[in-house]
Design an enzyme around this catalytic site. Structure first.
Site, PDB file in Angstrom:
ATOM      1  N   LYS A 148       0.826  -1.216   0.000  1.00 55.84           N
ATOM      2  CA  LYS A 148       0.000   0.000   0.000  1.00 55.84           C
ATOM      3  C   LYS A 148       0.854   1.257   0.000  1.00 55.84           C
ATOM      4  CE  LYS A 148      -4.360  -2.037   1.041  1.00 55.84           C
ATOM      5  NZ  LYS A 148      -5.342  -2.481   2.004  1.00 55.84           N
ATOM      6  N   ARG A 180      -3.226 -10.172   4.822  1.00 58.88           N
ATOM      7  CA  ARG A 180      -3.655 -10.205   3.407  1.00 58.88           C
ATOM      8  C   ARG A 180      -2.532  -9.628   2.556  1.00 58.88           C
ATOM      9  NH1 ARG A 180      -6.065  -6.963  -0.394  1.00 58.88           N
ATOM     10  NH2 ARG A 180      -7.652  -7.957  -1.702  1.00 58.88           N
TER      11      ARG A 180
HETATM   12  N1  HH2 Z   1      -7.411  -4.084   0.636  1.00 59.36           N
HETATM   13  C1  HH2 Z   1      -7.765  -4.071  -0.673  1.00 59.36           C
HETATM   14  C2  HH2 Z   1      -8.851  -4.815  -1.129  1.00 59.36           C
HETATM   15  N2  HH2 Z   1      -9.560  -5.601  -0.287  1.00 59.36           N
HETATM   16  N3  HH2 Z   1      -9.914  -6.456   1.876  1.00 59.36           N
HETATM   17  C3  HH2 Z   1      -9.589  -6.504   3.182  1.00 59.36           C
HETATM   18  N4  HH2 Z   1     -10.272  -7.278   4.017  1.00 59.36           N
HETATM   19  N5  HH2 Z   1      -8.544  -5.758   3.685  1.00 59.36           N
HETATM   20  C4  HH2 Z   1      -7.792  -4.950   2.897  1.00 59.36           C
HETATM   21  O1  HH2 Z   1      -6.860  -4.274   3.400  1.00 59.36           O
HETATM   22  C5  HH2 Z   1      -8.112  -4.871   1.503  1.00 59.36           C
HETATM   23  C6  HH2 Z   1      -9.209  -5.651   1.023  1.00 59.36           C
HETATM   24  C7  HH2 Z   1      -6.982  -3.239  -1.623  1.00 59.36           C
HETATM   25  O2  HH2 Z   1      -5.890  -3.969  -2.125  1.00 59.36           O
HETATM   26  P1  HH2 Z   1      -5.920  -4.723  -3.524  1.00 59.36           P
HETATM   27  O3  HH2 Z   1      -6.974  -5.779  -3.552  1.00 59.36           O
HETATM   28  O4  HH2 Z   1      -4.556  -5.212  -3.859  1.00 59.36           O
HETATM   29  O5  HH2 Z   1      -6.214  -3.570  -4.553  1.00 59.36           O
HETATM   30  P2  HH2 Z   1      -7.493  -3.134  -5.399  1.00 59.36           P
HETATM   31  O6  HH2 Z   1      -8.596  -2.775  -4.448  1.00 59.36           O
HETATM   32  O7  HH2 Z   1      -6.988  -1.941  -6.178  1.00 59.36           O
HETATM   33  O8  HH2 Z   1      -7.879  -4.291  -6.282  1.00 59.36           O
END
Ligand code: HH2
Length: 272
Positions: A217, A253
């Site tokens: 992040k 995660r």
């Molecule tokens: N962060 C993201 C998405 N889903 N779910 C939980 N429970 N906790 C988190 O910190 C979290 C999440 C964002 O990260 P990412 O999936 O890599 O990115 P994007 O939302 O751009 O697909």
């Protein structure tokens, strides 16, 4: 009947991230092809992920969201290929997407809106007996990083999660199937994010396993001196995950599973 979430996910457990999206902040486009996404999920399971989180909608700062049809078109072919062979969670706030995913063997629903996004989702989760992750977010992805403010970020996040846990239980979801997540980067400054990890004991005090997703992040890149960073390094991600584990996190995660599994295995051995 599922076992309590603490038994299914002993501390520390790693949740691998597979985003089937063109626009996710750190892996957008990499796994848009269902074959590539399924291969990534299998690799993460081999590397020691306890579960792989498949998502078809980016929630990065500024994103607009996608419709149900498009989200289904992205995730269903991936879940069909995994066919129950890899433990999978679905990162969605939509009841229809969760319903389809649960029919394809998904065991956990990861809702970044904590059951505020779709009034039908609580019932779908309750009927399925799946595990559920409730995450804190201030505002919505489109606007959440515009000057987020709290009087006390940790007590406000804790009060929110406690309220959403109560709502989930009142909706028929057994408390022992629920985990909570402070939502690193979802309407928070760099300092808010690190304070949430520093005072994570105030969230574990709610009595549910805590999920932390600091992986790649932007706060990590900003901490290291780039005020315009949109991502963070693997090494910084691992450092934050180990610190979160030490402060009581159960599920981490992450995008880089092998590095996190190795670091957390060593941390667990050292900390006991
Ligand atoms: N962060 C993201 C998405 N889903 N779910 C939980 N429970 N906790 C988190 O910190 C979290 C999440 C964002 O990260 P990412 O999936 O890599 O990115 P994007 O939302 O751009 O697909």
């Amino acid at each position: 009947m599922r076992s309590a979430i603490e038994q299914r996910f002993p501390r520390p457990s790693v949740m691998g991230v597979v985003n089937v999206t063109p626009d996710s902040f750190s892996d957008g486009g990499v796994n848009l092809d269902p074959e590539a996404a399924a291969a990534a999920a299998r690799r993460m399971a081999e590397e020691g992920a306890a579960i792989v989180d498949v998502g078809g909608e980016s929630t990065r700062p500024g994103s607009e969201g996608v419709g149900i049809e498009e989200e289904l078109r992205r995730v269903v072919p991936v879940l069909e290929r995994l066919g129950g062979e890899v433990p999978v969670s679905i990162d969605t706030s939509k009841a229809e997407v969760a319903h389809a995913a649960l029919g394809l063997g998904v065991e956990l629903v990861n809702d970044v809106t904590a059951l505020r996004g779709d009034p039908g989702l609580a019932g779908v989760v309750a009927d399925s007996g799946a595990y559920l992750c409730l995450m804190h977010m201030l505002g919505e992805p489109r606007t959440m990083q515009r000057d987020p403010r709290y009087d006390d970020v940790v007590s406000e996040v804790a009060a929110f999660l406690e309220g959403r846990l109560r709502f989930a239980v009142d909706s028929g979801i057994p408390e022992e199937l629920v985990c909570l997540d402070p939502g690193i980067g979802f309407g928070k400054t760099v300092e808010h994010n690190f304070e949430l990890v520093r005072r994570l004991d105030e969230l574990t005090a709610l009595g549910r396993p805590v999920v932390v997703g600091f992986s790649r992040k932007s706060s990590l890149g900003r901490l290291l001196g780039d005020p315009e960073a949109t991502t963070g390094s693997v090494a910084a991600s691992v450092g934050a995950a180990v610190a979160a584990y030490e402060r009581g996190a159960t599920i981490l995660r992450v995008h880089d599973v092998r590095e996190h599994v190795e670091a957390l295995t060593a941390a667990a051995a050292a900390l006991g």
